[in-house]
Scaffold this motif. Structure first.
Motif, PDB file in Angstrom:
ATOM      1  N   PHE A  97      44.643   8.546 -33.758  1.00 33.75           N
ATOM      2  CA  PHE A  97      43.965   8.826 -35.035  1.00 33.75           C
ATOM      3  C   PHE A  97      42.482   9.039 -34.744  1.00 33.75           C
ATOM      4  CE2 PHE A  97      41.970   7.942 -39.074  1.00 33.75           C
ATOM      5  CZ  PHE A  97      42.839   8.525 -39.981  1.00 33.75           C
ATOM      6  N   PRO A  98      41.907  10.131 -35.189  1.00 35.03           N
ATOM      7  CA  PRO A  98      40.504  10.393 -34.854  1.00 35.03           C
ATOM      8  C   PRO A  98      39.560   9.422 -35.586  1.00 35.03           C
ATOM      9  CG  PRO A  98      41.276  12.024 -36.417  1.00 35.03           C
ATOM     10  CD  PRO A  98      42.482  11.204 -36.030  1.00 35.03           C
ATOM     11  N   TYR A  99      38.430   9.171 -34.967  1.00 37.36           N
ATOM     12  CA  TYR A  99      37.358   8.405 -35.611  1.00 37.36           C
ATOM     13  C   TYR A  99      36.580   9.394 -36.481  1.00 37.36           C
ATOM     14  CZ  TYR A  99      33.371   5.289 -36.225  1.00 37.36           C
ATOM     15  OH  TYR A  99      32.384   4.504 -36.749  1.00 37.36           O
ATOM     16  N   ILE A 100      36.671   9.209 -37.784  1.00 37.43           N
ATOM     17  CA  ILE A 100      36.035  10.135 -38.728  1.00 37.43           C
ATOM     18  C   ILE A 100      34.763   9.465 -39.270  1.00 37.43           C
ATOM     19  CG2 ILE A 100      36.329  11.433 -40.863  1.00 37.43           C
ATOM     20  CD1 ILE A 100      39.341  11.288 -40.417  1.00 37.43           C
ATOM     21  N   GLU A 101      33.671  10.147 -39.120  1.00 40.81           N
ATOM     22  CA  GLU A 101      32.394   9.593 -39.591  1.00 40.81           C
ATOM     23  C   GLU A 101      31.596  10.683 -40.293  1.00 40.81           C
ATOM     24  OE1 GLU A 101      30.108   8.286 -36.301  1.00 40.81           O
ATOM     25  OE2 GLU A 101      29.975  10.257 -35.359  1.00 40.81           O
ATOM     26  N   ALA A 102      30.712  10.246 -41.163  1.00 37.77           N
ATOM     27  CA  ALA A 102      29.860  11.178 -41.900  1.00 37.77           C
ATOM     28  C   ALA A 102      28.514  10.525 -42.143  1.00 37.77           C
ATOM     29  CB  ALA A 102      30.509  11.569 -43.220  1.00 37.77           C
ATOM     30  N   ASP A 103      27.473  11.317 -42.171  1.00 36.32           N
ATOM     31  CA  ASP A 103      26.150  10.791 -42.499  1.00 36.32           C
ATOM     32  C   ASP A 103      25.503  11.694 -43.535  1.00 36.32           C
ATOM     33  OD1 ASP A 103      23.812  12.500 -40.810  1.00 36.32           O
ATOM     34  OD2 ASP A 103      25.855  12.673 -40.016  1.00 36.32           O
ATOM     35  N   ARG A 104      24.703  11.069 -44.390  1.00 40.85           N
ATOM     36  CA  ARG A 104      23.969  11.752 -45.455  1.00 40.85           C
ATOM     37  C   ARG A 104      24.910  12.544 -46.354  1.00 40.85           C
ATOM     38  NH1 ARG A 104      20.231  15.265 -42.055  1.00 40.85           N
ATOM     39  NH2 ARG A 104      21.998  15.023 -40.621  1.00 40.85           N
ATOM     40  N   GLY A 105      26.060  11.954 -46.635  1.00 41.07           N
ATOM     41  CA  GLY A 105      27.053  12.636 -47.446  1.00 41.07           C
ATOM     42  C   GLY A 105      26.877  12.376 -48.938  1.00 41.07           C
ATOM     43  N   ARG A 106      27.754  13.018 -49.691  1.00 39.11           N
ATOM     44  CA  ARG A 106      27.769  12.869 -51.140  1.00 39.11           C
ATOM     45  C   ARG A 106      29.213  12.726 -51.586  1.00 39.11           C
ATOM     46  NH1 ARG A 106      25.376  17.292 -55.471  1.00 39.11           N
ATOM     47  NH2 ARG A 106      26.871  16.898 -57.146  1.00 39.11           N
ATOM     48  N   ILE A 107      29.478  11.699 -52.389  1.00 39.43           N
ATOM     49  CA  ILE A 107      30.826  11.433 -52.876  1.00 39.43           C
ATOM     50  C   ILE A 107      30.812  11.612 -54.393  1.00 39.43           C
ATOM     51  CG2 ILE A 107      32.678   9.747 -53.029  1.00 39.43           C
ATOM     52  CD1 ILE A 107      31.595   8.435 -50.505  1.00 39.43           C
ATOM     53  N   ASN A 108      31.610  12.563 -54.876  1.00 36.84           N
ATOM     54  CA  ASN A 108      31.654  12.886 -56.298  1.00 36.84           C
ATOM     55  C   ASN A 108      32.915  12.293 -56.930  1.00 36.84           C
ATOM     56  OD1 ASN A 108      29.331  14.715 -56.099  1.00 36.84           O
ATOM     57  ND2 ASN A 108      30.747  16.027 -54.961  1.00 36.84           N
ATOM     58  N   LEU A 109      32.883  12.150 -58.255  1.00 40.67           N
ATOM     59  CA  LEU A 109      34.000  11.580 -58.999  1.00 40.67           C
ATOM     60  C   LEU A 109      34.482  12.573 -60.043  1.00 40.67           C
ATOM     61  CD1 LEU A 109      35.832   9.162 -59.793  1.00 40.67           C
ATOM     62  CD2 LEU A 109      34.000   8.435 -61.338  1.00 40.67           C
ATOM     63  N   LYS A 110      35.819  12.779 -60.082  1.00 44.28           N
ATOM     64  CA  LYS A 110      36.425  13.624 -61.100  1.00 44.28           C
ATOM     65  C   LYS A 110      37.590  12.881 -61.724  1.00 44.28           C
ATOM     66  CE  LYS A 110      37.166  17.965 -60.578  1.00 44.28           C
ATOM     67  NZ  LYS A 110      37.679  19.261 -60.072  1.00 44.28           N
ATOM     68  N   LEU A 111      37.674  12.940 -63.050  1.00 43.80           N
ATOM     69  CA  LEU A 111      38.822  12.421 -63.772  1.00 43.80           C
ATOM     70  C   LEU A 111      39.555  13.621 -64.337  1.00 43.80           C
ATOM     71  CD1 LEU A 111      37.304   9.322 -65.612  1.00 43.80           C
ATOM     72  CD2 LEU A 111      38.483   9.427 -63.419  1.00 43.80           C
ATOM     73  N   GLU A 112      40.728  13.877 -63.751  1.00 42.26           N
ATOM     74  CA  GLU A 112      41.477  15.101 -64.027  1.00 42.26           C
ATOM     75  C   GLU A 112      40.576  16.298 -63.680  1.00 42.26           C
ATOM     76  OE1 GLU A 112      43.307  15.004 -67.869  1.00 42.26           O
ATOM     77  OE2 GLU A 112      43.781  12.874 -67.702  1.00 42.26           O
ATOM     78  N   GLN A 113      40.307  17.194 -64.637  1.00 44.76           N
ATOM     79  CA  GLN A 113      39.480  18.362 -64.329  1.00 44.76           C
ATOM     80  C   GLN A 113      38.007  18.171 -64.708  1.00 44.76           C
ATOM     81  OE1 GLN A 113      40.772  20.854 -62.539  1.00 44.76           O
ATOM     82  NE2 GLN A 113      42.649  19.618 -62.577  1.00 44.76           N
ATOM     83  N   GLU A 114      37.691  16.999 -65.233  1.00 44.62           N
ATOM     84  CA  GLU A 114      36.313  16.752 -65.680  1.00 44.62           C
ATOM     85  C   GLU A 114      35.506  16.091 -64.565  1.00 44.62           C
ATOM     86  OE1 GLU A 114      33.832  14.254 -69.102  1.00 44.62           O
ATOM     87  OE2 GLU A 114      36.026  14.134 -68.985  1.00 44.62           O
ATOM     88  N   LYS A 115      34.443  16.745 -64.200  1.00 42.74           N
ATOM     89  CA  LYS A 115      33.577  16.208 -63.153  1.00 42.74           C
ATOM     90  C   LYS A 115      32.560  15.256 -63.777  1.00 42.74           C
ATOM     91  CE  LYS A 115      31.562  17.688 -58.822  1.00 42.74           C
ATOM     92  NZ  LYS A 115      31.282  18.867 -57.959  1.00 42.74           N
ATOM     93  N   LYS A 116      32.587  14.025 -63.361  1.00 45.50           N
ATOM     94  CA  LYS A 116      31.688  13.016 -63.912  1.00 45.50           C
ATOM     95  C   LYS A 116      30.328  13.099 -63.240  1.00 45.50           C
ATOM     96  CE  LYS A 116      34.585  11.206 -66.796  1.00 45.50           C
ATOM     97  NZ  LYS A 116      34.342  11.277 -68.248  1.00 45.50           N
ATOM     98  N   PRO A 117      29.284  12.626 -63.951  1.00 42.68           N
ATOM     99  CA  PRO A 117      27.948  12.679 -63.339  1.00 42.68           C
ATOM    100  C   PRO A 117      27.721  11.622 -62.268  1.00 42.68           C
ATOM    101  CG  PRO A 117      27.833  11.660 -65.494  1.00 42.68           C
ATOM    102  CD  PRO A 117      29.240  12.135 -65.329  1.00 42.68           C
ATOM    103  N   TYR A 118      28.656  10.692 -62.127  1.00 41.22           N
ATOM    104  CA  TYR A 118      28.467   9.623 -61.156  1.00 41.22           C
ATOM    105  C   TYR A 118      28.705  10.140 -59.741  1.00 41.22           C
ATOM    106  CZ  TYR A 118      29.209   7.076 -65.483  1.00 41.22           C
ATOM    107  OH  TYR A 118      29.126   6.640 -66.771  1.00 41.22           O
ATOM    108  N   ALA A 119      27.922   9.652 -58.796  1.00 38.30           N
ATOM    109  CA  ALA A 119      28.080  10.063 -57.403  1.00 38.30           C
ATOM    110  C   ALA A 119      27.454   8.999 -56.508  1.00 38.30           C
ATOM    111  CB  ALA A 119      27.434  11.419 -57.151  1.00 38.30           C
TER     112      ALA A 119
END
Length: 835
Positions: A147-169
């Motif tokens: 299993f690869p070691y997956i890493e990320a830096d300076r990323g952005r995680i967004n939230l969607k409920l169904e098709q609605e994109k929430k402003p939270y991140a």
């Protein structure tokens, strides 16, 4: 054969080429994309691939996209412009292409939840648990792909409920995912929570560390996670969650530990707010709020069961126990709130940090106990019941010189069914929980205590106070509980029927409405040398104004009646114009002088309106007032005016008396006067008319019967100064005077004749430098018509000339009381004084 320096140069050039040159790997692109897609269980796209050899062999991927399951979203689940995929060297020896590390730079990750409550990463986690891959740190002899070691830096995680994109991140997110051992995966995350529709800077940092084990379904996956949210500012947190800064301040710290499986998860949390306070309250000492909760959560029915929250409050506790179900749909809950031996002093400390104007030295004793249950099933309304009481409550403040003994205060909680309950005049929305307080007695300095009852709901609060009170004690008690009220030096008796109400949103100040009946109030007013005695008055408080009705008072030796009207909620005096309608039976200028002058024996009465260093007088320079003033009798020493009426306007030191009417010296006056007290010395200007003035009364005021008759006049006058000498020396005036049917008893033009009789006298009198100059004067007498000229000083000295065509003229000189008459042209003209 190459020389040694040449070999070194070749090696250096090769190393530089390996660092700088990225050979194309287009032929391997399909295999690389397939290998990553197989590991992630998603379709993967890469626009270009470049091979790298140092520092580790691998590939640089551009425009890396991991597509989401179409059942969740059409947007990619992961997108990154730059990705580094490191190869596992041992796999190359077996002829396979295997990714050991996947490093994403500034990726964007979309978390999506569908209508059934499933997340788009669940399939990925379940797939990772089902595929027999080796741990991330597998041995070189292991044949299975790791299993690869997956890493990320300076990323952005967004939230969607169904098709609605929430402003939270989650921004600036650093996260990693790996397989720790044969059946265990691990992850860690550090990020800053934000809202994309606001510019939030103090939301703190969220740290998550956890691991989970292999299972057939996600709900049966054993997991163990810890989460910590630190360095968050409470106002920013409230804006992050609700979209509005609720106005609270403090440093938030939240930690949580999760263990078990999603179907049966143990959740333990600790929350604290350090230095809790309202945004506009400073001082009062540091206040720390702490609470611990434990519960079991089931992802099967989304229920928190065995919920137990505990918050210590000094030597007492506040706890919440019960069950909360359906957190993602219609809320169903069954909760019990219990307060045991909560000190009233702790509640006072909380109130001091949450409510302005509460005295810093406020101390309290007593305990509070309560037990309240709330239930809600499905789409119905919440059902509330329960209550409690506080015993032996004592509240005191040396600052406000108040001590309140409340003994026992009972309260109960229920669901409001009627639009308005008996304990409030304010409308409470139906079906809201309603905390009804009292009734209980409140001693306010009178033999019989006042009665207090009230209610508190989610939208606001209301307290009713009814009974007798000592006026000063009433004001002291109001300041003790944080109400902004005036602080006059006054005392007396008040009969109160008041409501204190307000809403929780926006920190609006509580509003006091109702009626106060005042009796026998003795008030000392700054700048007055005697108290104002209010025999009776009715004070009506409405949301928009304060009205003093049916006023009966005494001031400056006179009785006053009428009403005053003031708007409420004015920050500055100039923003609060006062309206009045006052009637006085008498105003004596000498009494007014004693009342208003800072040095009543040395300064004239009108000094109180001039600019002064005294704070009491400076208030008049900011006051705005308009209204009607009626006085039965105004006495300026011996001069008396009756039935005086005026429209009064005072605007920041500028006074206007318009429609100034009255009866003076048997006649009537109407005119307009202005005064400007913003300049030094004050300036006065006026004009008006006098009709049917009885000159005999004027002579009596002057203590000498020098004239009789009836007069009418039009005048315009101006003056400046702060005392009589300055006013008289600066006075300027023009007067058009007409006298009829009069007599000058001290003047006989010929010795032995009768006193000079006036059929008609007209002329313009111009006042300057303390003297009246007579212009265009004409005197009609039984003997003929004379042209009148000359001067008459304010010190009662005459220098007049009477001239008639074809007849001798006369000079009239000397004091008004004993004038001398002498002929102008012939010696035969005799002058005589009538004894």
């Amino acid at each position: 054969m190459r020389s040694k320096p040449g070999i070194v140069t070749l090696i250096v050039a090769l190393l530089l080429a390996l660092f700088l040159i990225r050979p194309g790997a287009g032929r391997l692109r399909t295999r690389i994309v397939s290998a990553i897609g197989l590991a992630l269980g998603r379709q993967v796209d890469v626009s270009s691939v470049h091979m790298r050899l140092l520092p580790h062999p691998g590939f640089d991927l551009e425009n890396f996209v991991v597509h989401d399951d179409p059942a969740f979203s059409a947007e990619p689940v992961i997108r990154s412009q730059q990705v580094t995929a490191e190869l596992r060297v041992s796999s190359l020896l077996r002829g396979r292409l295997e990714i050991s590390r996947l490093s994403l730079t500034e990726p964007s990750l979309n978390l999506v939840r569908d209508r059934q409550g499933r997340w788009n990463l669940e399939n990925f986690l379940e797939r990772a648990a089902q595929i027999p891959v080796a741990p991330t740190k597998k041995t070189n002899t292991e044949a299975r792909p790791g299993f690869p070691y997956i890493e990320a830096d300076r990323g952005r995680i967004n939230l969607k409920l169904e098709q609605e994109k929430k402003p939270y991140a989650l921004m600036a997110a650093d996260f990693a995912l790996w397989q720790e051992s044969e059946n265990v995966w691990g992850m860690r995350l550090k990020a800053q929570p934000v809202r994309m529709d606001f510019n939030l800077t103090d939301t703190g940092r969220v740290s998550v560390n956890g691991s989970w084990q292999r299972a057939t379904t996600l709900r049966q996956t054993p997991l163990q996670f810890t989460m910590e949210w630190t360095e968050a500012q409470l106002g920013q947190v409230s804006k992050l969650i609700s979209g509005k800064d609720k106005g609270w301040r403090g440093t938030v710290k939240l930690s949580a530990a999760l263990s078990g499986t999603p179907a049966d998860l143990t959740v333990e949390t600790d929350a604290s707010v350090q230095d809790f306070r309202r945004y506009d309250i400073l001082g009062g000492g540091a206040l720390r709020l702490v609470a611990q909760c434990a519960s079991h959560y089931s992802s099967v029915d989304h229920t928190f069961s065995n919920l137990s929250c505990h918050a210590p409050v000094s030597n007492g506790t506040v706890s919440v126990n019960g069950t909360v179900a359906g957190i993602f749909s219609s809320h169903t809950y069954d909760l019990t709130l219990i307060a045991k031996q909560v000190p009233i002093q702790s509640l006072i400390a909380l109130a001091r940090h949450a409510k302005k104007d509460i005295p810093d030295d406020l101390v309290a004793s007593g305990k509070l106990d309560a037990s309240v249950k709330v239930r809600r099933a499905g789409e119905g309304y919440a059902q509330w019941n329960g209550g409690g009481e506080s015993l032996d409550v004592r509240i005191g403040s040396k600052l406000t010189r108040t001590e309140m003994a409340l003994d026992r205060i009972a309260f109960q909680v229920s669901r409001n069914i009627e639009p308005t309950r008996r304990n409030t005049r304010t409308t409470v929305p139906p079906h809201q929980a309603l905390l009804e307080i009292g009734p209980f007695n409140l001693a306010l300095g009178r033999p019989s205590p006042s009665v207090v009852r009230g209610s508190i709901s989610r939208s606001g609060y209301s307290l009713l106070v009814n009974g007798d009170a000592q006026f000063q004690r009433l004001l002291q008690t109001a300041r003790t509980v944080g109400l902004r009220v005036p602080q006059p030096t006054a005392d007396g008796i008040a009969r109160v029927d008041l409501e204190i109400a307000g809403s929780w949103s926006g920190f609006t100040a509580p509003q006091v409405t109702g009626r106060v009946q005042l009796q026998s109030i003795r008030a000392e007013v700054r700048g007055l040398n005697a108290p104002v005695e209010i025999t009776s008055a009715s004070l009506l408080l409405t949301p928009e104004k304060v009205q003093l009705q049916n006023l009966t008072a005494s001031l400056a030796g006179g009785a006053w009646h009428g009403s005053l009207l003031l708007p409420r909620h004015c920050a500055l005096p100039e923003g609060c114009p006062v309206s009045f309608d006052l009637h006085a039976d008498e105003i004596a200028i000498d009494e007014l002088k004693q009342l208003l002058s800072p040095h009543p024996r040395k300064q004239p009465w009108y000094r109180f309106l001039s600019t002064s260093t005294q704070a009491a007088n400076s208030y008049l320079l900011t006051l705005r007032a308009t209204g009607k003033l009626t006085v039965d009798r105004v006495a300026i020493q011996n001069l008396v005016a009756t039935r005086v009426f005026a429209q009064v306007a005072l605007d920041e030191g500028q006074l206007r008396l318009s429609d100034l009417r009255g009866e003076l010296l048997g006649g009537k006056h109407i005119g307009e006067w202005t005064a400007d007290f913003t300049v030094k010395p004050p300036e006065y200007d006026g004009s008006g008319t006098l009709q049917r003035v009885d000159l005999r009364q004027l002579a009596e005021v002057m203590h000498d019967g020098w004239v009789t008759g009836t007069a009418a006049a039009n005048y315009r006058a101006s003056a400046s100064g702060v005392d009589a000498a300055e006013l008289l020396s600066s006075a300027k005036a023009t007067l058009r005077l007409e006298v009829r049917d009069g007599l000058l008893p001290h003047i006989a033009l010929i010795e032995g004749n009768e006193p000079l009789r006036i059929h008609r006298l007209v002329g313009n009198f111009v006042l300057r430098d303390g003297r009246f100059e007579i212009q265009q004067g004409k005197l009609e007498t039984p003997a003929g018509i004379y042209q009148l000229s000359g001067t008459a000083s304010l010190t009662r000295t005459l220098d007049l000339k009477l001239v008639r065509d074809g007849a001798p003229g006369f000079n009239i000189t000397g004091p008004l009381t004993e004038p001398r008459v002498s002929p102008v042209k012939t010696q035969e003209t005799q002058a005589a004084l009538k004894p």
